[in-house]
Enzyme design. Structure first.
Site, PDB file in Angstrom:
ATOM      1  N   HIS A 211      -3.920  -5.717  -5.554  1.00 37.06           N
ATOM      2  CA  HIS A 211      -3.363  -7.257  -5.559  1.00 37.06           C
ATOM      3  C   HIS A 211      -3.811  -7.592  -7.029  1.00 37.06           C
ATOM      4  O   HIS A 211      -3.407  -8.440  -7.641  1.00 37.06           O
ATOM      5  CB  HIS A 211      -3.987  -8.115  -4.563  1.00 37.06           C
ATOM      6  CG  HIS A 211      -3.264  -8.016  -3.285  1.00 37.06           C
ATOM      7  ND1 HIS A 211      -3.704  -8.575  -2.032  1.00 37.06           N
ATOM      8  CD2 HIS A 211      -2.108  -7.329  -2.928  1.00 37.06           C
ATOM      9  CE1 HIS A 211      -2.757  -8.322  -1.030  1.00 37.06           C
ATOM     10  NE2 HIS A 211      -1.918  -7.580  -1.399  1.00 37.06           N
TER      11      HIS A 211
ATOM     12  N   GLU B 281       2.238   3.132   1.611  1.00 41.19           N
ATOM     13  CA  GLU B 281       1.974   2.817   2.843  1.00 41.19           C
ATOM     14  C   GLU B 281       2.110   3.591   3.783  1.00 41.19           C
ATOM     15  O   GLU B 281       1.207   3.657   4.819  1.00 41.19           O
ATOM     16  CB  GLU B 281       2.872   1.668   3.262  1.00 41.19           C
ATOM     17  CG  GLU B 281       2.970   0.236   2.274  1.00 41.19           C
ATOM     18  CD  GLU B 281       1.540  -0.502   2.621  1.00 41.19           C
ATOM     19  OE1 GLU B 281       0.589  -0.090   3.267  1.00 41.19           O
ATOM     20  OE2 GLU B 281       1.425  -1.734   1.687  1.00 41.19           O
TER      21      GLU B 281
ATOM     22  N   GLU C 206      -7.432  -9.697  12.671  1.00 39.57           N
ATOM     23  CA  GLU C 206      -8.582  -9.304  11.843  1.00 39.57           C
ATOM     24  C   GLU C 206      -9.834  -9.943  12.180  1.00 39.57           C
ATOM     25  O   GLU C 206     -10.642 -10.382  11.328  1.00 39.57           O
ATOM     26  CB  GLU C 206      -8.095  -9.492  10.231  1.00 39.57           C
ATOM     27  CG  GLU C 206      -7.234  -8.568   9.882  1.00 39.57           C
ATOM     28  CD  GLU C 206      -7.173  -8.454   8.380  1.00 39.57           C
ATOM     29  OE1 GLU C 206      -8.002  -9.105   7.602  1.00 39.57           O
ATOM     30  OE2 GLU C 206      -6.044  -8.195   7.657  1.00 39.57           O
TER      31      GLU C 206
END
Length: 366
Positions: A250, A182, A234
């Site tokens: 994912h 990250e 978002e």
């Protein structure tokens, strides 16, 4: 540093050893002289005593709720267990619940706080690198369901984030590497100079050198705080850039059963490498940039392709997992692609059959 969200604004504190003086920040939030702290078995052993000692020295009692460690705790079962425990402790809307742990605890506790009595306050005290640089900031909370990851949740901001880099001293190396993915992400999104820093200094961070660790955490958090302040939910598309590597990632997590076979950060690392290689395949990104991304991830011991991520599914199976992505809109799945390092953008015209073909080529090593 502040996260500027008007009435929902809050501060992020980054300080070596802040866990040992947490009472200075948490005492004003302790109604009736107590705080409920939710953590997992691993963090309860390594970090809870430090927090407990700080609070008790200031006359604040700690009510701990200890849950199993791991992704399995982000479930309906453990959400219900947590809510029942909070209700049994008579937590009120004016109370602050403390989430002590990694991304799983932060996501679970944040979601529980958002729905308990229609909203209780909570504090993030992240103890993993992934949580410190990403998931503790921004107010995304969620649990997983049978259909996929993070599909049940809410946007719900904490009241405060306390980041103590010293908690990383007890983190297993694999967990540190997973969180480092990250960190790399912020360079790849829009900060090529930071990615170059990662290439030369990332190994010092992973070795636990305090200056490198603190610099990476602060730079990552500042980047995320600015994006969240600009696009909290978002709606403009800017915050979506933070999902670089996640659509692929994912799907890889789903293929590996959301298990310890592939940690979330490891899946994001492989997902970012795939996003860059797919961008190169489309002629959007120089192949040299895609190679730089994969080379760095491989050098620090992170998955950089399907094989190193231990993925078994073919392209069709992986794309099927993507269809459950929460970002699906009108049957279209936006993808984070790149025109180069530091030039990530959101594409809404990716053809999923082409993604499946690309993934099959990756499996075949072509």
């Amino acid at each position: 540093m502040p996260v500027a969200l008007g009435a929902r604004s809050y501060d992020i504190v980054i300080e070596q050893g802040v866990l040992d003086r947490a009472a200075a920040f948490l005492a004003p939030l302790a109604r009736g002289g107590r705080l409920v702290v939710v953590t997992d078995h691993h963090v309860a052993a390594s970090q809870l005593p430090r927090l407990d000692a700080s609070l008790r020295a200031d006359g604040i009692s700690v009510e701990p709720i200890i849950l199993p460690a791991g992704e399995q705790s982000k479930s309906w079962t453990h959400l219900e267990r947590l809510l029942d425990a909070l209700l049994a402790l008579e937590v009120e809307r004016s109370d602050h619940i403390v989430a002590l742990g990694g991304g799983v605890m932060g996501d679970l506790v944040g979601f529980a706080a958002s729905i308990l009595k229609r909203g209780c306050a909570f504090v993030q005290v992240p103890t993993t690198l992934l949580a410190q640089v990403d998931s503790s900031v921004g107010g995304k909370t969620a649990i997983n369901s049978r259909a996929g990851k993070n599909l049940v949740g809410s946007f719900y901001q904490p009241s405060l984030v306390l980041i103590d880099p010293s908690t990383l001293d007890t983190l297993p190396p694999r967990e540190t590497r997973a969180g480092y993915a990250e960190v790399v992400k912020y360079g790849l999104i829009d900060d090529p100079a930071f990615f170059a820093w990662c290439e030369t200094e990332g190994t010092r961070l992973l070795a636990g050198e305090k200056d490198a660790r603190h610099y990476a955490i602060e730079r990552s958090v500042r980047a995320k705080a600015a994006i969240v302040a600009d696009d909290e939910r978002e709606t403009s598309g800017r915050r979506a850039l933070l999902n670089l590597g996640h659509t692929f990632g994912h799907a890889l997590e789903a293929d590996t059963g959301f298990s310890d076979r592939l940690l979330h950060g490891e899946a994001v690392a492989a997902g970012m490498a795939l996003a860059f290689r797919y961008s190169a395949r489309l002629g959007l990104c120089p192949a040299e940039d895609a190679d730089r991304v994969a080379t760095h991830l491989k050098a620090v011991g992170l998955p950089h392709d399907l094989a190193s991520a231990h993925v078994r599914g073919d392209g069709a199976a992986l794309v099927a997992h993507m269809l459950h992505d929460k970002k699906m809109a009108a049957g279209t799945l936006p993808f984070l692609l790149a025109r180069g390092i530091g030039q990530t953008f959101l594409s809404k015209d990716v053809v999923l059959s082409d993604v499946a073909a690309f993934l099959d080529e990756e499996r075949a090593g072509t």
